[in-house]
Design an enzyme around this catalytic site. Structure first.
Site, PDB file in Angstrom:
ATOM      1  N   VAL A 214       1.639   6.816  14.114  1.00 44.83           N
ATOM      2  CA  VAL A 214       1.021   5.702  13.379  1.00 44.83           C
ATOM      3  C   VAL A 214       1.810   4.409  13.624  1.00 44.83           C
ATOM      4  O   VAL A 214       1.227   3.331  13.767  1.00 44.83           O
ATOM      5  CB  VAL A 214       0.914   6.018  11.869  1.00 44.83           C
ATOM      6  CG1 VAL A 214       0.394   4.819  11.094  1.00 44.83           C
ATOM      7  CG2 VAL A 214       0.012   7.221  11.643  1.00 44.83           C
ATOM      8  N   GLY A 215       3.118   4.524  13.725  1.00 45.36           N
ATOM      9  CA  GLY A 215       3.952   3.345  13.976  1.00 45.36           C
ATOM     10  C   GLY A 215       3.553   2.631  15.256  1.00 45.36           C
ATOM     11  O   GLY A 215       3.532   1.394  15.319  1.00 45.36           O
TER      12      GLY A 215
ATOM     13  N   LYS B 214       0.851  -1.194   0.000  1.00 48.00           N
ATOM     14  CA  LYS B 214       0.000   0.000   0.000  1.00 48.00           C
ATOM     15  C   LYS B 214       0.886   1.243   0.000  1.00 48.00           C
ATOM     16  O   LYS B 214       1.526   1.553   0.995  1.00 48.00           O
ATOM     17  CB  LYS B 214      -0.909   0.061   1.232  1.00 48.00           C
ATOM     18  CG  LYS B 214      -1.901   1.225   1.129  1.00 48.00           C
ATOM     19  CD  LYS B 214      -2.456   1.686   2.445  1.00 48.00           C
ATOM     20  CE  LYS B 214      -1.814   2.949   2.976  1.00 48.00           C
ATOM     21  NZ  LYS B 214      -1.965   4.170   2.155  1.00 48.00           N
TER      22      LYS B 214
ATOM     23  N   GLY C 173       6.798   5.864   8.306  1.00 45.99           N
ATOM     24  CA  GLY C 173       5.845   6.962   8.491  1.00 45.99           C
ATOM     25  C   GLY C 173       6.038   7.587   9.861  1.00 45.99           C
ATOM     26  O   GLY C 173       7.135   7.538  10.424  1.00 45.99           O
ATOM     27  N   SER C 174       4.966   8.122  10.419  1.00 45.76           N
ATOM     28  CA  SER C 174       5.106   8.846  11.688  1.00 45.76           C
ATOM     29  C   SER C 174       5.199   7.888  12.873  1.00 45.76           C
ATOM     30  O   SER C 174       4.725   6.750  12.813  1.00 45.76           O
ATOM     31  CB  SER C 174       3.907   9.775  11.892  1.00 45.76           C
ATOM     32  OG  SER C 174       2.749   9.006  12.140  1.00 45.76           O
TER      33      SER C 174
ATOM     34  N   GLU D  18      10.106   2.408  10.544  1.00 45.84           N
ATOM     35  CA  GLU D  18      11.003   3.558  10.332  1.00 45.84           C
ATOM     36  C   GLU D  18      10.162   4.788  10.559  1.00 45.84           C
ATOM     37  O   GLU D  18       9.310   5.128   9.738  1.00 45.84           O
ATOM     38  CB  GLU D  18      11.538   3.570   8.900  1.00 45.84           C
ATOM     39  CG  GLU D  18      12.607   2.560   8.618  1.00 45.84           C
ATOM     40  CD  GLU D  18      13.771   2.653   9.556  1.00 45.84           C
ATOM     41  OE1 GLU D  18      14.008   3.741  10.123  1.00 45.84           O
ATOM     42  OE2 GLU D  18      14.428   1.624   9.767  1.00 45.84           O
TER      43      GLU D  18
END
Ligand code: UN1
Length: 495
Positions: free
Chosen positions: A232-233, A175, A228-229, A250
């Site tokens: 969200v991680g 995605k 990503g952030s 990451e």
């Protein structure tokens, strides 16, 4: 008419099950629609996973050198299409064409590295503690990889994940960020042309909530790699933890460049400009803090202001432009809200601090390169990731204070120090808490064959890039071969 794109699921280019779509627009000119993409959901993910699961049965048995050769072909095709891919990338996310060419090149380099790794995949042979017995480890494929990538490196980061995942023998459900689905689609076309079996690679477009989360929670997906952030991680790690999936994260950064009083100031200045305003500050490795020794502070800040004011903003397809737009309106608003916070916290705005709406720029999301001085380490602009062209300058009195300020953050991705003192350089390599440290170079510029990743809230200890990512994407199998012809009991028969 804008181009209509599709998902690639279970070996076919298809619309989403609902037929719904979303638009992808050019941040340099919001009137320009780059493409229309399927807005997918869990049902689309289910189909993709079923395809990938099926393909795994055969793909895992293809010798890894042969898998590597397919990645090599993909790299060759990308060489041919470098300009086309780079132009699409600039149109959909804004960074300047020299940088999108670099982004595509990083993908090509990653393909060629995968080609080599396909012939390595070394295991180890180890002596057994028993006679007539042989011990070794091998790398074996894991299964279906769910890969979720960000918009700031629309080609490089998908290649960091997909090339090693496939070379290790896994199949993929991918995605891409919904701000950069076009570059991602061009990459899938390349992979199919190079000979990746169609079911082994699936791309599902859509939002993090509707597509990303179903990937993370899917019982038939074995591992997740996300960039990503940090916010969200953490959600991903928690959800994936329920089924004990292997997860590589990451995440954010608040990277600093230290400039000591003995530094080559012009070199440090070039590094600061490139680190802070390259990719319009939208890199997880971007320089968002400058930690400057008091002895050269005034002189350096004057040079910095002068050079920053010369940076040319504009459409990234114009070769003379230095800084493109930020990726979308939401990002522009976030950047501006941090500027307001900085002012309220008492930092001094040296330049920028507002959108640039001169002429045609008002059609896009341009923000003037912004510098705050008189920043202290406790301010939010010195602690939180902004992900835009905003640089905070902090004055320090010594090397020790510089390292202390640099480490005083929740993140730890990249870091840099400019000094001519070899002792301080080596102390910095040892004492800076970050996954990456540059000596006399900016915080950005990772090379694909080196491990990439960070400490603290930047990640969960895994690395992308280089040989390290091949460990993430494969399982270590320990094998014992007993050729003694009898039952040998370890720890018992040999004691
Ligand atoms: C990122 O910032 O998200 O080191 C990736 C660099 C690039 C990769 C950065 N080669 O700047």
């Amino acid at each position: 008419m804008s181009k209509e794109y599709k998902n690639f699921i279970n070996g076919e280019w298809v619309d989403s099950v609902t037929g719904e779509t979303f638009e992808n627009r050019n941040p340099a000119n919001w009137d320009e629609v780059v493409g229309v993409f399927p807005k997918s959901n869990k049902e689309d993910v289910d189909k993709a996973v079923a395809g990938a699961r099926h393909a795994f049965k055969e793909w895992r048995l293809v010798p890894s050198p042969e898998r590597g050769e397919i990645m090599k072909k993909a790299g060759d095709i990308m060489v041919q299409r470098k300009e086309k891919i780079s132009r699409v990338m600039t149109r959909e996310m804004g960074k300047v064409i020299a940088e999108t060419r670099g982004d595509t090149q990083e993908g090509i380099d990653t393909a060629y590295y995968a080609f080599g790794e396909g012939r390595r995949m070394f295991g180890q042979t180890v002596p057994s503690e028993l006679p007539n017995k042989f011990n070794m480890t091998t790398h074996i494929p894991i299964g279906v990889a769910g890969l979720i990538s960000p918009w700031n490196f629309p080609m490089a980061i998908p290649t960091w994940k997909i090339f090693p995942a496939l070379t290790c023998g896994n199949t993929v459900v991918f995605k891409p960020a919904s701000d950069t689905p076009a570059t991602a689609t061009l990459f899938i076309e390349v992979l199919l042309e190079a000979g990746v079996p169609p079911l082994a690679i699936n791309i599902v477009h859509g939002t993090g909530t509707a597509v990303g989360i179903p990937i993370v929670e899917h019982p038939d997906i074995d591992l997740i790699s996300f960039t990503g952030s940090s916010q969200v991680g953490k959600i991903i790690n928690e959800k994936a933890g329920k089924s004990l999936k292997r997860v590589s994260l990451e995440l954010g950064g608040k990277n600093a460049e230290i400039i000591m009083d003995d530094a080559d100031l012009h070199l440090a200045l070039e590094g600061a400009l490139w680190g802070a305003f390259g990719t319009t500050g939208q890199r997880c490795t971007a320089t968002s803090r400058l930690i400057v020794h008091e002895k050269i502070y005034k002189k350096f800040v004057d040079l910095l202001l002068e050079s920053t004011q010369k940076l040319k903003l504009g459409n990234g397809l114009d070769e003379s432009v230095d800084v493109g737009p930020v990726v979308n309106r939401g990002q522009l608003e976030t950047v501006h809200s941090y500027v307001e916070i900085g002012k309220q916290e008492g930092a001094t705005l040296l330049c920028g601090g507002e959108p640039d709406e001169t002429g045609d720029l008002k059609k896009g999301f341009f923000y003037k390169p912004t510098i705050f001085v008189d920043v202290n380490r406790n301010m939010r602009i010195a602690r939180e990731e902004i992900f835009g062209p905003v640089l905070s300058v902090i004055k320090v009195a010594s090397f020790d204070e510089a390292i202390d300020v640099l480490n005083d953050t929740d993140y730890g991705l990249s870091s840099s120090i400019y000094t001519r003192d070899v002792n301080n350089a080596f102390r910095a390599m040892r004492d800076i808490q970050a996954g990456i440290t540059y000596i006399n170079g900016p915080t950005i510029g990772a090379e694909c064959h080196m491990p990439f990743g960070g400490v603290k809230e930047t990640g969960n200890g895994h690395r992308e890039g280089g040989w390290a990512v091949y460990d993430f994407f494969s399982e270590t199998k320990t094998v014992y071969v007993d050729y003694s012809g009898k039952l040998q009991k370890a720890q018992i028969d040999n004691r």
